[in-house]
Enzyme design. Structure first.
Site, PDB file in Angstrom:
ATOM      1  N   HIS A   1      -1.064  11.143 -36.984  1.00 21.58           N
ATOM      2  CA  HIS A   1      -1.740  12.360 -36.521  1.00 21.58           C
ATOM      3  C   HIS A   1      -0.975  13.032 -35.373  1.00 21.58           C
ATOM      4  O   HIS A   1      -1.566  13.772 -34.591  1.00 21.58           O
ATOM      5  CB  HIS A   1      -3.167  12.023 -36.088  1.00 21.58           C
ATOM      6  CG  HIS A   1      -3.986  11.432 -37.201  1.00 21.58           C
ATOM      7  ND1 HIS A   1      -4.293  12.137 -38.352  1.00 21.58           N
ATOM      8  CD2 HIS A   1      -4.515  10.194 -37.376  1.00 21.58           C
ATOM      9  CE1 HIS A   1      -4.997  11.358 -39.163  1.00 21.58           C
ATOM     10  NE2 HIS A   1      -5.141  10.179 -38.597  1.00 21.58           N
TER      11      HIS A   1
ATOM     12  N   ARG B   1       0.819  -1.219   0.000  1.00 22.12           N
ATOM     13  CA  ARG B   1       0.000   0.000   0.000  1.00 22.12           C
ATOM     14  C   ARG B   1       0.849   1.263   0.000  1.00 22.12           C
ATOM     15  O   ARG B   1       0.310   2.381  -0.045  1.00 22.12           O
ATOM     16  CB  ARG B   1      -0.921   0.007   1.222  1.00 22.12           C
ATOM     17  CG  ARG B   1      -1.782  -1.224   1.311  1.00 22.12           C
ATOM     18  CD  ARG B   1      -2.521  -1.246   2.618  1.00 22.12           C
ATOM     19  NE  ARG B   1      -3.632  -0.320   2.598  1.00 22.12           N
ATOM     20  CZ  ARG B   1      -4.862  -0.635   2.219  1.00 22.12           C
ATOM     21  NH1 ARG B   1      -5.139  -1.853   1.837  1.00 22.12           N
ATOM     22  NH2 ARG B   1      -5.816   0.254   2.236  1.00 22.12           N
TER      23      ARG B   1
ATOM     24  N   LYS C   1       0.913  -0.647  -4.720  1.00 19.78           N
ATOM     25  CA  LYS C   1       0.122  -1.670  -5.406  1.00 19.78           C
ATOM     26  C   LYS C   1      -1.371  -1.380  -5.310  1.00 19.78           C
ATOM     27  O   LYS C   1      -2.123  -1.616  -6.232  1.00 19.78           O
ATOM     28  CB  LYS C   1       0.431  -3.042  -4.791  1.00 19.78           C
ATOM     29  CG  LYS C   1      -0.362  -4.158  -5.422  1.00 19.78           C
ATOM     30  CD  LYS C   1       0.541  -5.205  -5.998  1.00 19.78           C
ATOM     31  CE  LYS C   1      -0.174  -6.159  -6.911  1.00 19.78           C
ATOM     32  NZ  LYS C   1      -0.137  -5.758  -8.316  1.00 19.78           N
TER      33      LYS C   1
HETATM   34  C1  G6P Z   1      -2.154   0.777  -8.972  1.00 20.53           C
HETATM   35  C2  G6P Z   1      -1.206  -0.347  -9.327  1.00 20.53           C
HETATM   36  C3  G6P Z   1      -1.528  -0.854 -10.729  1.00 20.53           C
HETATM   37  C4  G6P Z   1      -2.975  -1.284 -10.805  1.00 20.53           C
HETATM   38  C5  G6P Z   1      -3.931  -0.155 -10.380  1.00 20.53           C
HETATM   39  C6  G6P Z   1      -5.339  -0.671 -10.189  1.00 20.53           C
HETATM   40  O1  G6P Z   1      -1.888   1.887  -9.744  1.00 20.53           O
HETATM   41  O2  G6P Z   1       0.139   0.100  -9.261  1.00 20.53           O
HETATM   42  O3  G6P Z   1      -0.697  -1.969 -11.000  1.00 20.53           O
HETATM   43  O4  G6P Z   1      -3.282  -1.654 -12.106  1.00 20.53           O
HETATM   44  O5  G6P Z   1      -3.518   0.373  -9.120  1.00 20.53           O
HETATM   45  O6  G6P Z   1      -5.337  -1.578  -9.120  1.00 20.53           O
HETATM   46  P1  G6P Z   1      -6.451  -2.650  -8.854  1.00 20.53           P
HETATM   47  O7  G6P Z   1      -6.033  -3.326  -7.588  1.00 20.53           O
HETATM   48  O8  G6P Z   1      -7.737  -1.884  -8.707  1.00 20.53           O
HETATM   49  O9  G6P Z   1      -6.476  -3.565 -10.014  1.00 20.53           O
END
Ligand code: G6P
Length: 612
Positions: free
Chosen positions: A507, A27, A607
């Protein structure tokens, strides 16, 4: 964002808190800290950097404190410094708090508090909370616990935003208080100790008994009791849920990085996901065929990689089911006026099930009366608890910040959902369905073939890893793969990488091409092969080095000018995204490795993004 954990029991709290923080590091990992109560005083230790840095700092600490709160931070307000790290203290150093979320009215509150004489030490929004509480508690001389609960309820009415808090006060050395508004906080209950945490991973080793807090709940943990109060200070009943304790400890299996392990797991995770769908395909997504039949619009919502899965699925649903489909960024969906549509199926895609923007979009869709389905990888996550129904991808824990195996499992799930909608509204007949499912079932083997070819992809990475700018081109279902490949590369290498619909380069983007710019052309032998060749030749004419991601058939028709080729199995165009991305994940991984990047925890990222 951030992860929080609290422990109260009979044992030294430090190990529990550190273990909890390590599980929550996904997190955020800008800084970490903890606050303990010992001899009726708060002991505060914090450190910039990862939890390991805090652990190193704690190695000389001798403590027998059995109560503490801890935090791992993803910086929102103020740089990652010691001062801005959590926990934060009040002026008298009697109250400590940790916070996950954002206080939107902190500037106004801070001004008022400074006028009242409070001294702020950090640039964070969080610090206003602890000074507000100090203010509320300043005249309290008895009934400390009761007054603390009342004060938390008072400040809950003053704060605006989303947050989860853990609070300790030296005058109540046998309790931790927790409260939440639109940010996750749950309790892990055990015989002689209790936990607060942002998610179950922080305490699942010790207990599978979980209590989920509602917004505005105020929870009081003692070592041997748990009480919940509502916003009016009335004690309330709560349910304890037993969660699946069988969450494997994620290990790297002897590999250098989780990301590589997770890329290589994809033949199994995609297969496990497909098998789980096939167990009961007509009901895999929880909505029966009769209900799906009446769906007139599909809305696909996610963030980051999950949004790219949504973009791919838009092509599938329109092709197989003929139902108008929109893919939306969760962060945009929430803040625009949405035309009300009848019979809308809203699908929320999220690996973690905790992404704040996706949660907010889901809540909005529910208010609009849409049927909601989530595709998540984490059991008991917030999104899975709010959506009408959740299909869980079968990936196991995804630890690397850059998402890989969750993406391909999301794609496999969305492919099946597209087939199901087509079957329900009779755009597909039984024969079509069988054919499509059979083709999907062959995908894991073709992923395995790509993984077996890793050496040649590494070879291409070795040729290009010193470049600082990369372009990815795709069309049709592989346009979103160009976006996802660019995202992977930028996340873990920090280089500039852009994905474009190949038809669009003329473009504007073609102006970026310089001598030797690496341009990845995703070009299986399919309906857009010739168009992809045109685009490739246009960039070659301007000095680019084109690397083709193609299939065996496409390789045979390839022009000699394209020397670097990653060749995958022949597969129908609509399924090729699942294969192409695996090859490009491996390319990104090797470029990052050759550049010595911190692959599993890239700078500035987290994450699970639990703030809007
Ligand atoms: C963060 C992570 C990404 C992920 C996104 C959505 O930005 O670094 O890797 O795709 O969140 O996360 P989720 O858990 O909702 O798929």
């Amino acid at each position: 964002m951030c992860g929080i954990v609290g422990y109260i029991g009979n044992n030294n709290s430090v190990d529990y808190l550190l273990n909890g923080l390590k599980s929550l590091e996904y997190r955020g990992y800008d800084s970490a800290g903890l606050a303990l109560i010992e001899n009726n005083r708060i002991n505060l230790i914090k450190s910039v950097g990862k939890v390991q840095a805090l652990e190193d700092k704690l190695s000389n600490l001798s403590t027998s404190s059995t109560i503490g709160i801890a935090h791992t931070r993803w910086a929102t307000h103020g740089k990652p410094t010691d001062e801005n790290s959590h926990p934060h203290l009040d002026c008298k150093k009697e109250i400590a708090i940790v916070h996950n979320g954002i206080i939107e009215n902190y500037l106004t509150l801070k001004k008022e508090l400074i006028e009242k004489g409070h001294i702020f030490k950090s640039e964070t929004d969080t610090e206003v909370i602890v000074h507000l509480l100090e203010e509320e508690l300043s005249n309290i001389t008895n009934n400390y616990e009761e007054n603390l609960i009342k004060s938390v309820n008072i400040i809950n009415k003053k704060l605006k935003g989303s947050y989860a808090l853990n609070i300790i006060w030296s005058k109540t050395p046998d309790i931790i208080i927790g409260t939440r508004i639109k940010a996750p906080l749950l309790i892990g209950a055990y015989d002689d100790c209790n936990f607060f945490a942002s998610d179950i991973s922080a305490f699942i080793k010790y207990t599978d008994q979980v209590i989920y807090l509602d917004d505005y709940d105020v929870a009081v943990l003692k070592k041997d009791s748990i009480k919940l109060y509502d916003a009016n200070n009335n004690e309330k009943y709560f349910n304890k849920i037993t969660v699946d304790k069988n969450v494997n400890e994620a290990t790297k299996n002897g590999l250098e990085h989780f990301m590589l392990k997770e890329i290589r797991e994809q033949p199994h995770t995609v297969m496990a996901t497909i098998e789980s769908i096939l167990e009961n395909i007509d009901n895999a997504f929880g909505i029966n065929l009769m209900d799906i039949k009446s769906v007139k619009n599909v809305l696909l919502i996610g963030c980051g990689t999950a949004y790219h899965a949504a973009l791919v699925a838009k092509y599938w649903i329109e092709e197989f089911a003929g139902v108008p489909t929109q893919a939306e960024l969760a962060s945009e969906y929430k803040y625009r006026k949405i035309a009300q549509t009848d019979e809308t199926l809203a699908v929320f895609i999220s690996q973690s099930g905790e992404t704040a923007d996706t949660v907010a979009a889901l809540e909005k869709a529910k208010l609009s009366g849409f049927k909601t389905v989530a595709i998540c990888n984490v059991y008991s996550s917030t999104i899975s608890r709010i959506a009408d129904y959740t299909f869980f991808t079968k990936c196991g824990p995804e630890i690397s910040v850059a998402s890989t195996k969750a993406f391909t499992a999301q794609l496999a799930s969305l492919f099946a959902l597209s087939i199901l909608i087509g079957k329900a509204n009779k755009s597909l007949d039984d024969k079509d369905v069988i054919k499509l499912i059979r083709e999907l079932s062959l995908i894991p083997k073709s992923i395995e073939n790509i993984i077996n070819d890793e050496k040649s992809i590494e070879g291409i990475a070795k040729k290009y890893y010193t470049e600082k700018s990369y372009i990815f081109l795709g069309r049709n279902v592989n346009y979103p793969i160009a976006l996802e490949a660019a995202l992977k590369l930028k996340e873990i290498t920090y280089f500039q990488a852009e994905g474009f619909a190949a038809g669009e380069i003329k473009h504007g983007p073609i102006a970026m091409i310089e001598e030797n710019t690496p341009v990845f052309s995703i070009m299986g032998y399919d309906s857009v092969y010739d168009k992809m060749l045109n685009a490739s030749q246009e960039v070659i004419a301007r000095g680019a080095n084109v690397i083709a991601i193609t299939d065996k058939e496409g390789n045979q028709h390839m022009i000699a000018d394209i020397v670097d080729r990653i060749v995958i199995d022949n597969t129908p165009q609509y399924l090729s995204p699942i294969l192409n991305i695996v090859a490009l994940q491996l390319f990104a991984y090797h470029v990052a490795k050759l550049n010595g990047r911190e692959i599993d925890q890239p700078r500035n990222l987290a994450k699970s993004v639990t703030v809007e």
